[in-house]
Enzyme design. Sequence first.
Site, PDB file in Angstrom:
ATOM      1  N   ILE A  33       0.832  -1.205   0.000  1.00 30.11           N
ATOM      2  CA  ILE A  33       0.000   0.000   0.000  1.00 30.11           C
ATOM      3  C   ILE A  33       0.865   1.253   0.000  1.00 30.11           C
ATOM      4  CG2 ILE A  33      -0.282   0.155   2.517  1.00 30.11           C
ATOM      5  CD1 ILE A  33      -2.955   0.882  -0.218  1.00 30.11           C
ATOM      6  N   SER A  54      11.804   2.514   7.518  1.00 28.64           N
ATOM      7  CA  SER A  54      11.607   1.072   7.553  1.00 28.64           C
ATOM      8  C   SER A  54      12.348   0.504   8.758  1.00 28.64           C
ATOM      9  CB  SER A  54      12.136   0.437   6.254  1.00 28.64           C
ATOM     10  OG  SER A  54      11.985  -0.972   6.286  1.00 28.64           O
ATOM     11  N   ARG A  55      12.132  -0.793   9.016  1.00 27.99           N
ATOM     12  CA  ARG A  55      12.876  -1.451  10.096  1.00 27.99           C
ATOM     13  C   ARG A  55      14.334  -1.633   9.738  1.00 27.99           C
ATOM     14  NH1 ARG A  55       9.278  -6.698  10.811  1.00 27.99           N
ATOM     15  NH2 ARG A  55       9.339  -6.422   8.546  1.00 27.99           N
ATOM     16  N   TYR A  76      11.803   3.759  12.308  1.00 32.13           N
ATOM     17  CA  TYR A  76      10.608   4.599  12.300  1.00 32.13           C
ATOM     18  C   TYR A  76      10.820   5.841  13.163  1.00 32.13           C
ATOM     19  CZ  TYR A  76       8.692   0.249  10.463  1.00 32.13           C
ATOM     20  OH  TYR A  76       8.478  -0.877   9.713  1.00 32.13           O
ATOM     21  N   LYS A 115      -6.117   2.451   6.745  1.00 35.81           N
ATOM     22  CA  LYS A 115      -7.220   1.730   7.374  1.00 35.81           C
ATOM     23  C   LYS A 115      -6.815   0.268   7.625  1.00 35.81           C
ATOM     24  CE  LYS A 115      -8.466  -0.973   3.846  1.00 35.81           C
ATOM     25  NZ  LYS A 115      -8.433  -2.447   3.958  1.00 35.81           N
ATOM     26  N   ARG A 181       0.311 -12.668   4.023  1.00 35.01           N
ATOM     27  CA  ARG A 181       0.320 -12.116   5.389  1.00 35.01           C
ATOM     28  C   ARG A 181      -1.061 -12.094   6.029  1.00 35.01           C
ATOM     29  NH1 ARG A 181      -2.709  -7.800   5.327  1.00 35.01           N
ATOM     30  NH2 ARG A 181      -2.711  -6.475   3.480  1.00 35.01           N
ATOM     31  N   ASP A 194      -8.778  -6.213   6.988  1.00 34.06           N
ATOM     32  CA  ASP A 194      -8.338  -5.933   5.624  1.00 34.06           C
ATOM     33  C   ASP A 194      -9.506  -5.605   4.703  1.00 34.06           C
ATOM     34  OD1 ASP A 194      -5.709  -6.215   4.030  1.00 34.06           O
ATOM     35  OD2 ASP A 194      -5.374  -7.452   5.789  1.00 34.06           O
TER      36      ASP A 194
END
Length: 345
Positions: A33, A54-55, A76, A115, A181, A194
Site C-alpha cells: 500500500i 523502515s525497520r 521509524y 485503514k 500475510r 483488511d
Amino acid sequence: MSPTAATSLPASRVPDPREAPALRWGVVGTGWIAERFVAALQRLTVQEVVAVGSRSEASAREFAGRFGLTHAHGSYESLVADPDVDVVYVATPHNRHRPHALLALEAGKHVLVEKPIALNAAEAREIADAAAARGLFCAEALWSLFTPKFDVVRQVLDSGLLGDISSVVADNGEWFAPDHRIQRHDLAGGPLLDLGTYPLALTHWVLGSSTDVLARGTDAPSGVNGQVGALLGFEGGARAVVHTSILANTPVALTIAGSEGSLEVPGVFYRPGPFSVVLTDGTRLDYDETAIAYDALAHQAAEVARRVLAGDTETPVRPLADSIATMALIDAVRAQIGQVWDEER
C-alpha cells in the site's frame, strides 16, 4: 431531491488533487500500500514525498531509490524525527498502526493512518485523544470515501432521492494464498480488518451506529478467521447484511435500498467506477468515471493537505468519531465469532 423530478445525478464536489497545496510527506512502511500511495501522489498531485522509514536501512534505501525520495531512514523513530517531514502516512501492518501513529504524533507530526486506524475502538480512541491533545491533524485513510464517486453517493443519500433507507447489502471477498500475510495470526490476519473494514464502514456511513449484531464466522485452514457473515440492526428497523471472506472471490458489490429507489454499486464497489440509481418508477440514473484504481489514493492526500494548511485537525470526509464507530462495530462482530487479536490476549 424529489424522485419524480430526478433526471440526472449530481456532479462530484471533490477538487482536482493537483490543486491542493503541497505538504512534505514521510511514509512509515515500504509494503504494497505504501508503494501505491507514493505512486499515486507522484502521478496525480503536487504533494512532496520526501522520506521513507523502515525497520532496516536497506529496505528504506531500496524504496527511496525506486521513488526518488530524498531521505531513507533505517528506523521509524528516525523518520518521524525528520525536520523535513510535515505529515506522516502510516502504512505498516494493522497491529502496528496504533504504535506508529502515536510515535508520529508524539514527534509533533500530522498523521494519516492507513485503514483500519487501529485494532479496536479503544486503540482508535487513544490515537484520537493523542492528536487532540497536541492539536495535530489525524485521519484514517479509508480512501474510498475521499473519491468523487462516493461524494456523489453521499449527495444522493443526503438528497432523499432513495426515500427511507431500509437495507444495505455489502460484500467483500477475495481468495488469498496460504502464505499471504493475511493468513497470519501475528499480523491480525483474517478478512475483518483488511476487507471487512470497507463494507462495515460504508454501512455505518449510510445507516449510523448499529443497535444489534448477529455474526457467524468460519476459520481458514491457516487457523485465522476465514469469513464472516453479519446481520446488523438499526433504529427504525433498517437492516444490513455484510459478508467478508479470504476463502473465495465474491461479487464485492454494494446495494443501498430505500422506499423510492435503490443504489447499486457493482464490484469492486470501493474503487473508482460506475454505479446506478434505479427508482421505483423505473427511472435509471447512471454514474461513471475513469476506473483509475489505486491512483485514487491521491484524493485522500489532497484532502489532508487542504485541511492541514487550513489549520484543521480533522476532515469531515472521515471524522475520527466515524473511524472509532467502525472499530466498535468490528469489535461487536468479533465478539460474536470469538476473534481476539494477539495484542489483546
